[in-house]
Design a protein around this motif. Structure first.
Motif, PDB file in Angstrom:
ATOM      1  N   VAL A  28       5.151  -6.173   0.214  1.00 19.96           N
ATOM      2  CA  VAL A  28       4.718  -7.540  -0.007  1.00 19.96           C
ATOM      3  C   VAL A  28       4.257  -7.872  -0.836  1.00 19.96           C
ATOM      4  N   ARG A  29       3.774  -9.056  -1.852  1.00 19.08           N
ATOM      5  CA  ARG A  29       2.782  -9.125  -2.719  1.00 19.08           C
ATOM      6  C   ARG A  29       1.771 -10.696  -2.746  1.00 19.08           C
ATOM      7  N   VAL A  30       0.587 -10.270  -2.799  1.00 17.85           N
ATOM      8  CA  VAL A  30      -0.136 -11.265  -2.816  1.00 17.85           C
ATOM      9  C   VAL A  30      -0.756 -11.682  -4.275  1.00 17.85           C
TER      10      VAL A  30
ATOM     11  N   GLY B 122      -1.245  -5.658  -2.633  1.00 20.04           N
ATOM     12  CA  GLY B 122       0.189  -6.248  -1.935  1.00 20.04           C
ATOM     13  C   GLY B 122       0.524  -4.591  -1.588  1.00 20.04           C
ATOM     14  N   VAL B 123       2.111  -4.527  -0.380  1.00 24.05           N
ATOM     15  CA  VAL B 123       2.194  -2.887   0.084  1.00 24.05           C
ATOM     16  C   VAL B 123       3.932  -3.157  -0.805  1.00 24.05           C
TER      17      VAL B 123
ATOM     18  N   ARG C  11       1.536  -2.690  13.243  1.00 27.41           N
ATOM     19  CA  ARG C  11       0.624  -2.008  12.583  1.00 27.41           C
ATOM     20  C   ARG C  11      -0.309  -2.859  11.227  1.00 27.41           C
ATOM     21  N   SER C  12      -1.621  -1.964  11.044  1.00 26.76           N
ATOM     22  CA  SER C  12      -2.218  -2.455  10.110  1.00 26.76           C
ATOM     23  C   SER C  12      -1.583  -1.619   8.748  1.00 26.76           C
ATOM     24  N   LEU C  13      -1.593  -2.621   7.581  1.00 30.00           N
ATOM     25  CA  LEU C  13      -1.706  -1.771   6.457  1.00 30.00           C
ATOM     26  C   LEU C  13      -2.074  -2.357   5.371  1.00 30.00           C
ATOM     27  N   PRO C  14      -2.812  -1.868   5.530  1.00 26.07           N
ATOM     28  CA  PRO C  14      -4.161  -2.446   3.627  1.00 26.07           C
ATOM     29  C   PRO C  14      -3.319  -2.444   2.359  1.00 26.07           C
TER      30      PRO C  14
END
Length: 545
Positions: free
Chosen positions: A164-166, A82-83, A60-63
């Protein structure tokens, strides 16, 4: 690429189930599923009476989106992508990908997950930002247009929520807070699927014939003939005298032992099932001029002490031996045997779990098998996927990495030729035959005439198990021995382009090298890299040298 699949092998066998059992939920079968909406609840079980696929799995892909201005207490900084924390369907492996495989992710990627069984959130964990475990830039695999940039995958175990965080790294002269991050960032959530043994258990007692193996499953298994019968879950271990006969299995149908069709020296994939793909730089001087050889007698710019004495550089690549270096080069095929008896230095064959044994979904990979001319060197890696797995979960970890490489990163197959877990079990990696010169995607610039061995785990600060290091020695003593190569030797390889050696440069490396010897990277981690000297010596002893 993966849409072109045909009939490779006509024979069929009764489906077998793997012996490993893992505690993971089943999810619907099929290819990758991209979604931006969190699904509700776990996937349903197969309907009673239905034939369940052995290894469904899902991706599964989450932008990733700008996180914007958030509370400092939430740990979010301005300019992050991030998400946000959210519930998702069960997964066990994660990674971040982006559109351009050549673009660098100049940022710091962190992720935290919620365990499915305890509902407890983990702390923030780092994802290794790298793009050096991938196909060579000039290979047909890279030119196919499906490659994406990617971080290393991280094994987190069965989880049902993620965040998630970038954070981009500061870059001098840039004014936009997001300009340093590549476009198309997505979080990949991989469910490796139910273990094959569990899939077989669900169908036990039901009426009707067992599922018939697919053409792709038969082809992957047939590539290991005559080492194991069609459909075998493992290739058994053999002692040294019996293993000498395995040299015959290095032959590639239609191309000879060198793995190159007599009527083709092109770069494109073979369209004939069973014939090899022979792309990338050649190590044969007759294939064209290259730059002067670069000698790396110490094993690389960040080499750790080993049992290998260093020698002085050589100006001539023809003799294949560094002056003052007591280790023979493998350039002459079999330095001690003179090429008269290739089986003489074949080490005992280790037990190898096949792709059927670890439950590879053969429908998602590219149909054809890519081969190079020979095997001159082995590059040792760590998967950087973390050490939080048990040996009973190894097959599931490998299925997750396989799906991440193919579905998420756009590769033709899993990148490594072999994988080894902390218990020392050896697993077949990229399809095409464990004895054959299968071209992998493991060491950017040096995937030609080499093999890649990945030890499951991260070894920058953690020690690899003795069992894993012993397995590296056992595997290399056998596979390199099939090609007459001395584990204590050096090999001349032609770079396909990377951040240490420009394309076309002839480089002399140790036959058993770490990933960092061919590319500027921390892989395989300092703790594993420092054990390679012992592995070389042990492999040579197993070969009877």
């Amino acid at each position: 690429m993966r849409g072109n699949r045909g009939n490779l092998v006509s024979s069929t066998v009764t489906a077998c189930a793997a012996v490993l059992t893992l505690p993971f939920l089943a999810t619907p079968s099929g290819a990758a599923v991209a979604t931006t909406t969190p699904p509700d609840g776990p996937a349903p079980e197969a309907a009673p009476g239905a034939t369940a696929p052995a290894v469904p799995g899902s991706t599964r892909s989450l932008p990733l989106v700008p996180l914007g201005h958030k509370s400092r207490a939430a740990g979010v900084r301005r300019g992050e992508m991030g998400v946000s924390a959210r519930d998702v369907r069960p997964f066990s492996l994660v990674g971040v990908v982006w559109d351009d495989a050549t673009a660098e992710l100049r940022g710091h990627v962190e992720i935290r997950t919620r365990a499915l069984d305890t509902h407890a959130w983990s702390g923030w964990q780092d994802l290794q930002e790298h793009d050096d475990d991938r196909p060579d830039l000039d290979s047909a695999e890279a030119r196919g247009g499906s490659l994406r940039g990617s971080t290393a995958p991280l094994w987190v175990g069965a989880s049902d929520a993620v965040q998630v965080r970038v954070r981009q790294d500061p870059v001098a002269g840039r004014t936009s807070e997001s300009s340093a991050l590549p476009s198309g960032l997505k979080l990949e959530l991989v469910d490796p699927g139910t273990d094959p043994a569990k899939g077989a258990a669900r169908t036990a007692g039901r009426r009707g014939a067992p599922p018939v193996p697919t053409d792709e499953e038969n082809a992957a298994s047939a590539a290991n003939a005559p080492l194991a019968p069609l459909g075998a879950l493992e290739i058994p271990a053999l002692d040294k005298p019996a293993s000498e006969g395995d040299v015959a299995a290095t032959h590639v149908d239609g191309a000879g032992r060198e793995g190159r069709p007599s009527d083709s020296r092109g770069d494109s994939d073979s369209t004939v099932p069973g014939l090899p793909t022979t792309d990338g730089p050649s190590d044969d001087p007759s294939d064209g001029p290259t730059d002067s050889p670069t000698d790396i007698p110490s094993g690389g710019p960040t080499d750790s002490p080993t049992d290998n004495p260093s020698g002085s550089p050589s100006d001539s690549p023809s003799d294949g031996i560094d002056p003052g270096d007591s280790y023979p080069s493998d350039d002459s095929e079999a330095s001690d045997s003179g090429g008269l008896d290739l089986g003489r230095y074949v080490g005992p064959r280790p037990r190898i779990v096949t792709r059927a044994g670890w439950g590879a979904d053969e429908s998602i990979r590219e149909r054809n098998f890519p081969y190079t001319k020979t095997v001159k060197a082995a590059f040792v890696h760590h998967t950087a996927s973390g050490n939080g797995y048990s040996c009973a979960q190894s097959a599931s970890v490998i299925r997750g990495i396989y799906r991440y490489h193919v579905v998420s990163s756009g590769w033709r197959d899993i990148g490594y030729n072999f994988l080894i877990d902390k218990c020392g079990t050896v697993y077949e990696g990229r399809a095409g035959g464990v004895a054959k010169p299968v071209r992998g995607a493991h060491t950017l610039g040096f995937n030609t005439n080499s093999m890649g061995i990945a030890v499951l785990g991260s070894f920058g600060k953690s020690n690899p198990s003795s069992a894993a290091v012993d397995a590296v020695a056992a595997l290399t003593s056998w596979k390199l021995g099939l090609y007459g190569v001395n584990p204590l030797g050096t090999a001349s390889l032609v770079s396909g382009g990377g951040n240490l050696f420009k394309k076309g440069t002839t480089v002399r490396l140790k036959v058993i090298s770490g990933h960092r010897d061919g590319y500027a990277t921390e892989c395989p981690g300092e703790r594993l890299y420092s054990r390679l000297g012992g592995a070389r010596s042990a492999a040579a002893r197993l070969q009877g040298r």
